[in-house]
Design an enzyme around this catalytic site. Structure first.
Site, PDB file in Angstrom:
ATOM      1  N   TYR A  42       4.718  -5.414  11.487  1.00 22.89           N
ATOM      2  CA  TYR A  42       3.688  -5.301  12.526  1.00 22.89           C
ATOM      3  C   TYR A  42       4.264  -5.374  13.944  1.00 22.89           C
ATOM      4  O   TYR A  42       3.617  -4.970  14.905  1.00 22.89           O
ATOM      5  CB  TYR A  42       2.633  -6.405  12.377  1.00 22.89           C
ATOM      6  CG  TYR A  42       1.801  -6.312  11.114  1.00 22.89           C
ATOM      7  CD1 TYR A  42       1.682  -5.112  10.416  1.00 22.89           C
ATOM      8  CD2 TYR A  42       1.127  -7.403  10.609  1.00 22.89           C
ATOM      9  CE1 TYR A  42       0.923  -5.017   9.263  1.00 22.89           C
ATOM     10  CE2 TYR A  42       0.363  -7.331   9.455  1.00 22.89           C
ATOM     11  CZ  TYR A  42       0.271  -6.129   8.784  1.00 22.89           C
ATOM     12  OH  TYR A  42      -0.481  -6.042   7.643  1.00 22.89           O
ATOM     13  N   LYS A  45       9.932  -8.495  -1.801  1.00 29.08           N
ATOM     14  CA  LYS A  45      10.178  -7.231  -2.507  1.00 29.08           C
ATOM     15  C   LYS A  45      11.692  -7.022  -2.455  1.00 29.08           C
ATOM     16  O   LYS A  45      12.194  -6.007  -1.958  1.00 29.08           O
ATOM     17  CB  LYS A  45       9.386  -6.123  -1.797  1.00 29.08           C
ATOM     18  CG  LYS A  45       9.338  -4.806  -2.517  1.00 29.08           C
ATOM     19  CD  LYS A  45       8.447  -4.816  -3.739  1.00 29.08           C
ATOM     20  CE  LYS A  45       8.553  -3.481  -4.465  1.00 29.08           C
ATOM     21  NZ  LYS A  45       8.015  -3.528  -5.830  1.00 29.08           N
ATOM     22  N   ASP A  52       4.207  -6.986  -5.821  1.00 32.05           N
ATOM     23  CA  ASP A  52       3.324  -6.244  -6.727  1.00 32.05           C
ATOM     24  C   ASP A  52       2.952  -7.101  -7.936  1.00 32.05           C
ATOM     25  O   ASP A  52       1.798  -7.141  -8.367  1.00 32.05           O
ATOM     26  CB  ASP A  52       3.950  -4.910  -7.154  1.00 32.05           C
ATOM     27  CG  ASP A  52       5.447  -4.999  -7.400  1.00 32.05           C
ATOM     28  OD1 ASP A  52       6.038  -6.077  -7.166  1.00 32.05           O
ATOM     29  OD2 ASP A  52       6.039  -3.998  -7.839  1.00 32.05           O
ATOM     30  N   ASP A  79      -0.929 -10.625   4.558  1.00 30.76           N
ATOM     31  CA  ASP A  79      -2.183 -10.025   5.001  1.00 30.76           C
ATOM     32  C   ASP A  79      -2.987  -9.579   3.779  1.00 30.76           C
ATOM     33  O   ASP A  79      -4.180  -9.876   3.627  1.00 30.76           O
ATOM     34  CB  ASP A  79      -1.827  -8.820   5.896  1.00 30.76           C
ATOM     35  CG  ASP A  79      -3.025  -8.272   6.635  1.00 30.76           C
ATOM     36  OD1 ASP A  79      -4.131  -8.798   6.429  1.00 30.76           O
ATOM     37  OD2 ASP A  79      -2.858  -7.306   7.406  1.00 30.76           O
ATOM     38  N   ASP A 119      -6.227 -11.848   1.500  1.00 38.05           N
ATOM     39  CA  ASP A 119      -7.561 -11.282   1.280  1.00 38.05           C
ATOM     40  C   ASP A 119      -7.882 -11.211  -0.204  1.00 38.05           C
ATOM     41  O   ASP A 119      -9.025 -11.432  -0.620  1.00 38.05           O
ATOM     42  CB  ASP A 119      -7.674  -9.883   1.907  1.00 38.05           C
ATOM     43  CG  ASP A 119      -8.127  -9.974   3.360  1.00 38.05           C
ATOM     44  OD1 ASP A 119      -8.191 -11.107   3.887  1.00 38.05           O
ATOM     45  OD2 ASP A 119      -8.411  -8.922   3.965  1.00 38.05           O
TER      46      ASP A 119
END
Ligand code: NAD
Length: 364
Positions: free
Chosen positions: A142, A192, A224, A248, A252
């Protein structure tokens, strides 16, 4: 008597109603345990734009920088939707997070037995779920440079850069270890690292730091796989720590398995400052009706007691009071189910305060 200075940023929509509820609960905690909380209000968001022309006036910023902690309601609403992006209420939020250098975002995902049917997962899968996602907040793809949409010949190319310095990783990893040490002593680090060098460094730092926390069990998961495990075995997690973009998404996902937006608190911690706020927005559709669920904000105040003031016993009591109130059947309309007692914001707040008194009596 210890004195704590709390900056109150009520904001827009239901913000003032739910922050008032949390203040009432904090005052009761102060009374029961002999602490003094000094509250000082600052403007933020749409209401600040209306009064000063800016979503984050300088006075508010000064107030937050001088406070021991900040409690925020929510910002935004249709009235300000047509303003240019740089002038919108949400800019106030971004501004305050940046100014306070808040690098760790904490989002608990707790499933209450009394609300278990609100979860989209089966009862036997979700029962007992109580974990915390620690998301790095100031780095990653970001913020990394270079970024932008560039021309390559006659075609466009979009570029973002995933970047973390060792120090940025280490400070959030340390924070997550400290939190895990005070909970059930299990840390899941998510990356990852099979494809990304940034993640390989992330994993190295976790391995270096784990030596300082020998009583904390460490698990590494690829993002994942973690996304799958959160819905398959949510109750097996304690603290999950990860970078900004993975966090992020995972926070959620974690929120949705609990089933109730009005119940979700959060904390954003920096080295010197901290901000506490519910996960939900300003809910303009129910603002002023006296029916907003104050629990997310009350639990955010509980996180403030725990993480900013080190008042663990008080924080535990507050969480137990919320559980007891739900167990007694009190429900605001957003979590109402047949056979329970439908109440408004004020009645829910008063019920939590009564539960606090009841639990406190049992302590002595
Ligand atoms: P929202 O979270 O405000 O509301 C979504 C739905 O959940 C609505 O139906 C609302 O009534 C309900 N809801 C939310 N909190 C509730 C509570 N405590 N009790 C009962 N019901 C509750 O999201 P939205 O409608 O997408 O956004 C509304 C405004 O809030 C927008 O202006 C948005 O930009 C802003 N927003 C602010 C923040 C923040 O301040 N951190 C976060 C998200 C959205």
């Amino acid at each position: 008597m210890p004195v704590f200075k709390i900056a109150l940023l009520k904001g827009d929509g239901i913000g003032p109603e739910i922050v008032d509820s949390a203040v009432k609960v904090l005052k009761k905690i102060g009374e029961l345990f002999g602490h003094k909380f000094n509250f000082e209000e600052g403007l933020i968001g749409g209401v600040a734009i209306d009064k000063t022309g800016e979503p984050l006036p300088p006075y508010t910023l000064e107030l937050c920088l001088s406070a021991d902690a900040v409690l925020l309601g929510a910002v935004g609403g249709p009235k300000w939707d047509d303003l240019p992006t740089y002038k919108r209420p949400e800019r106030g939020l971004l501004g305050i997070r940046k100014a306070l250098d808040l690098y760790a975002n904490l989002r608990p995902a707790k499933v209450y037995e009394s609300l278990i049917s609100a979860s989209p997962l089966k009862d036997h899968v979700v029962r007992g779920t109580d974990f915390l996602v620690v998301r790095e907040l100031t780095g990653d793809v970001y913020y990394g440079e270079p970024r932008g949409i560039f021309k390559e010949g006659d075609k466009r190319v979009g570029i973002n850069t995933m970047r973390y310095t060792e120090d940025e990783i280490r400070r959030v990893i340390k924070k997550a270890f400290q939190i895990a040490k005070d909970r059930r002593k299990k840390l899941t680090s998510v990356d990852k690292s099979n494809v990304l060098e940034v993640s390989a460094l992330w994993r190295e730092v976790v391995e270096e730091e784990r030596k300082n926390y020998p009583d904390v069990e460490v698990e590494h998961l690829y993002v994942d796989n973690c996304a799958m495990q959160i819905v398959k075995r949510p109750s097996s997690f304690d603290v999950i720590v990860t970078g900004n973009i993975f966090g992020d998404i995972l926070s959620d996902e974690a929120a949705v398995i609990t089933g109730s937006l009005g119940m979700l608190p959060s904390a954003s911690l920096g080295q010197r400052h901290a901000l506490y706020e519910p996960v939900h927005g300003s809910a303009p559709d129910i603002a002023g009706k006296g029916i907003a669920n104050p629990i997310a904000t009350i639990l955010s105040a509980g996180m403030m007691l725990r993480y900013s003031f080190g008042l663990k016993e008080e924080a535990n009591l507050l969480e137990r009071a919320v559980e007891l109130t739900l167990h007694k059947g009190y429900r605001t309309p957003d979590i109402y189910d047949e056979g329970t007692k439908k109440v408004g914001t004020e009645e829910m707040t008063d019920a939590i305060i009564s539960a606090l008194e009841e639990l406190c009596e049992k302590l002595v």
